[in-house]
Write a protein that holds these residues in place. Sequence first.
Motif, mmCIF file in Angstrom:
data_model
loop_
_atom_site.group_PDB
_atom_site.id
_atom_site.type_symbol
_atom_site.label_atom_id
_atom_site.label_comp_id
_atom_site.label_asym_id
_atom_site.label_seq_id
_atom_site.Cartn_x
_atom_site.Cartn_y
_atom_site.Cartn_z
ATOM 1 N N THR A 128 0.816 -1.222 0.000
ATOM 2 C CA THR A 128 0.000 0.000 0.000
ATOM 3 C C THR A 128 0.847 1.268 0.000
ATOM 4 O OG1 THR A 128 -0.129 0.166 2.426
ATOM 5 C CG2 THR A 128 -1.766 -1.234 1.343
ATOM 6 N N PHE A 136 2.314 3.133 -2.093
ATOM 7 C CA PHE A 136 2.019 4.206 -3.046
ATOM 8 C C PHE A 136 0.842 5.061 -2.577
ATOM 9 C CE2 PHE A 136 4.591 1.409 -5.617
ATOM 10 C CZ PHE A 136 5.267 2.247 -6.493
ATOM 11 N N GLY A 137 0.103 4.553 -1.594
ATOM 12 C CA GLY A 137 -1.039 5.296 -1.057
ATOM 13 C C GLY A 137 -0.719 6.024 0.229
ATOM 14 N N ASN A 194 7.295 6.750 -4.877
ATOM 15 C CA ASN A 194 6.885 7.606 -6.009
ATOM 16 C C ASN A 194 7.469 9.012 -5.934
ATOM 17 O OD1 ASN A 194 5.431 8.647 -3.862
ATOM 18 N ND2 ASN A 194 3.467 7.761 -4.535
ATOM 19 N N LYS A 226 -5.857 8.195 -0.632
ATOM 20 C CA LYS A 226 -5.527 7.740 -1.987
ATOM 21 C C LYS A 226 -5.673 6.223 -2.073
ATOM 22 C CE LYS A 226 -1.689 7.799 -5.319
ATOM 23 N NZ LYS A 226 -0.256 8.187 -5.501
ATOM 24 N N VAL A 246 -5.089 2.644 -3.469
ATOM 25 C CA VAL A 246 -4.059 1.946 -4.250
ATOM 26 C C VAL A 246 -4.296 0.426 -4.276
ATOM 27 C CG1 VAL A 246 -2.264 3.697 -3.973
ATOM 28 C CG2 VAL A 246 -2.509 1.888 -2.249
ATOM 29 N N LEU A 277 -3.391 -4.170 -7.072
ATOM 30 C CA LEU A 277 -2.760 -2.856 -6.986
ATOM 31 C C LEU A 277 -3.181 -1.954 -8.132
ATOM 32 C CD1 LEU A 277 -1.026 -4.352 -4.858
ATOM 33 C CD2 LEU A 277 0.900 -2.932 -5.588
ATOM 34 N N ASN A 292 -2.845 2.558 -9.195
ATOM 35 C CA ASN A 292 -2.136 3.808 -8.860
ATOM 36 C C ASN A 292 -0.797 3.532 -8.192
ATOM 37 O OD1 ASN A 292 -4.369 5.370 -9.761
ATOM 38 N ND2 ASN A 292 -5.388 5.073 -7.774
ATOM 39 N N SER A 293 -0.161 2.429 -8.608
ATOM 40 C CA SER A 293 1.075 1.985 -7.965
ATOM 41 C C SER A 293 2.201 1.764 -8.976
ATOM 42 C CB SER A 293 0.826 0.694 -7.170
ATOM 43 O OG SER A 293 -0.127 0.893 -6.154
ATOM 44 N N ASP A 336 1.161 -1.985 -10.787
ATOM 45 C CA ASP A 336 -0.270 -2.067 -11.063
ATOM 46 C C ASP A 336 -0.638 -3.448 -11.598
ATOM 47 O OD1 ASP A 336 -0.757 0.449 -10.224
ATOM 48 O OD2 ASP A 336 -1.175 1.327 -12.189
#
Length: 808
Positions: free
Chosen positions: A250, A252-253, A309, A352, A354, A377, A379-380, A384
């Motif tokens: 998680t 990326f979130g 990111n 967000k 993810v 996944l 937005n990663s 993804d």
Amino acid sequence: MERYDFKNIELKWQERWEKEKIYAAKYDKNKEKYYVLEMFPYTSAQIHMGHVRNYTIGDVIARYKLMKGFNVLHPIGYDAFGLPAENAAIKKKIPPKEWTYRNIETIRKQLKRLGISYCWEREVITCDPEYYRWNQFFFLQLYKRNLVYKKLSPVNWCPSCQTVLANEQVIDGRCWRCNSEVVQKELEQWFVKITEYADRLLDFTKIGNWPERVITMQKNWIGKSEGCEVVFRIPEINEDLKIFTTRVDTIFGATYLVISPHHPVINKILKVSPFKGEIEKFLNICRKERISTEKEGVDTGIVAVNPANNEKIPVWIGNYVLMEYGTGAIMAVPAHDQRDFEFAKKYNLPVKIVIKNPSWKDIPSSLEKAYEEDGILVNSGKFDGLESQKAREEICKWFKERKIGEKKVYYRLRDWCISRQRYWGTPIPIIYCKKCGIVPVPEEELPVMLPENVEITGKGESPLKNCPEFVNTVCPKCGGPAERETDTMDTFVDSSWYFLRYSSGDWKDKPFDKEEVNYWMPVDQYIGGIEHAILHLLYSRFFIKALKDMGYVEFDEPFENLLCQGMVIKDGAKMSKSKGNVVDPEDIIEKYGADTLRLFILFAAPPEVDLEWSDRGIEGCWRFLNRVWNMHSRLEKYDETNGIEDEEILKTLHSTIKDVTQDIEKEYHLNTAIAKLMEFTNKFSKLIEEKKISKNTGINCWKVFLKLLSPFAPHIAEELWERIGENFSIFHTHWPSFDEKYLKKSKITIVVQVNGKVRGKIEGFPGMKEEEVIEKIMEEPKIKKWIEGKEIIKKVFVPDKIINIVVK
């Protein structure tokens, strides 16, 4: 008819047991041992009904095992150090030692009055120098092996009394004595590296029968978590902040970081933060409120860089992040953690998504609550489309290649702080020398004695600091002036090995005799309250594993089987003085006797569930014992008869033997065992009254009944055993065994079906064969008519129960 004089009877047998030492344990490696132990009492004035229940359960088991031929060890002692003695010294102006030993004498008398079968020769008192000497010895052994160390740690501090407070002395954030606000203060304290044994403490494969909830509680306390440790860069203070997460999928979130109020990086943050005043105000609140159910935080005004990111995210300080777990800092992913979600909503922080729930058709624009399960996944970046479990492996591998993260295992378990800034405890055997530093006390100088001429006021630092004859000493290394450590040990140290002291006859030049301890240990049955399910049991397990590593013992676990008895409650609440619902055991014993109290406390409920106190229940047990007493008197005067029901009473007796034995052996259903004894007396009394059994059979049955009764009500059983003509203790006899031939029913009923429909029943005898049943059926006209003249296709026969005959 002679009255049941329980007072004289109970006193007589208690004195005789003690004089003849019939419960004294003797080391004999040629006999099979059984070690039964109840958690020893704290020396707080007197025992209560909870104690009575605990000790009586253990006593039944000990007496039963003794009669089964085991070499039984059933010891007792006193958990005699601790804070209540200091509080009493302050309030009542009584020295802790005097208060403690006065209470021990009271408790000892109460236990003897209950008739508990203790091996008094092995009595342990933890405040005795000959006991705490070995606390100090074990501390030094742990110190030698780098399993003991000193570090700064927060304590409860009362600014008014200028003293450290135990957690129980802090009431609603204020000092119990002066009502001042309590703050957190850093002190140098001693710790034991119990975390070194975390994985071994999670292994419960070498124990026998423990309640599953206790194992679960210990596992949760240790709290093993496997995840990934990742570095977040904070450019403004030139700092790499490590966070630990079990859900790196998680990352990326992550929309903000939260650090503990005790994190050392805060000092750097304060130097550059535009919100310095708000931070200091928040930190001050956190120091006063050690635990808060409300999740609060403050923005530091600086940012960290998400390594997944490169997004800049704010750094917050939160009161719900513990310095003691993980790294003291977390990444917050509000879309996929409910705690973070609530915090984000409260402070208007971004959410967000993810991880896509596989059941979602589209990714929602907002969430009502966090989605915390695994998924796919989104937005990663390059991850993804991966499933969560696979993504955790791949992202952790990616971070390792970039040298900014790696797989890690963390435990919720913290090292054991054994320092107490109090007087009434084991002095820690450490000396401080300006030249040599920290120097352990030489083993030959143990024990470091606790001085008695100490003033305890409840104010200032440890009372030992104000005792120059204790503090001032000589360095064992250089011979120069030095000072002793003035902290004393946590009393959990005392209770972490007391069961070893019981199981050794050697009390002089060593803590215990290894050969004898390896014979008696582990404890076969340990009994105590669920409130000790975590710390006491965990520390005891640690101690044994550490001692095994040092070569002192040969076993892995201290307690083979564990029984956590329920509480004694009255009027719907646990008995307590504050609720005014306490029933004093002394009052009950005075009015009804120890056997009646024992019987009620065992009969009212199964051991593991709460027991509701009942005056009617006590009266019922009192009447039962009087009925037993009177029945014995009637049997003594009983005339010879023809014994037409001898066979019947023998069947009842052997059924009772089987049931009582099984009830004790299996899960300790002592309440149903007593019920079976009551049922037997009802039938026996009826047959005696009707003179349907011979005197010889009656006396033999009665002797067996007294044996079955003896673990539950030992005094009356001993007295009646003697009155029936035996000149040795009933507990030196063998537990009765049942004969299978008396357990067979003389008649049985077999259901007869024809083509699946019940067409009648026949009377038979146990063990009838199929052809015998068919022959019997053909003698019954009402059933025979459904079969006669037809072809029998199939027969389904369940012996002693049912037969189905299929015809056409």
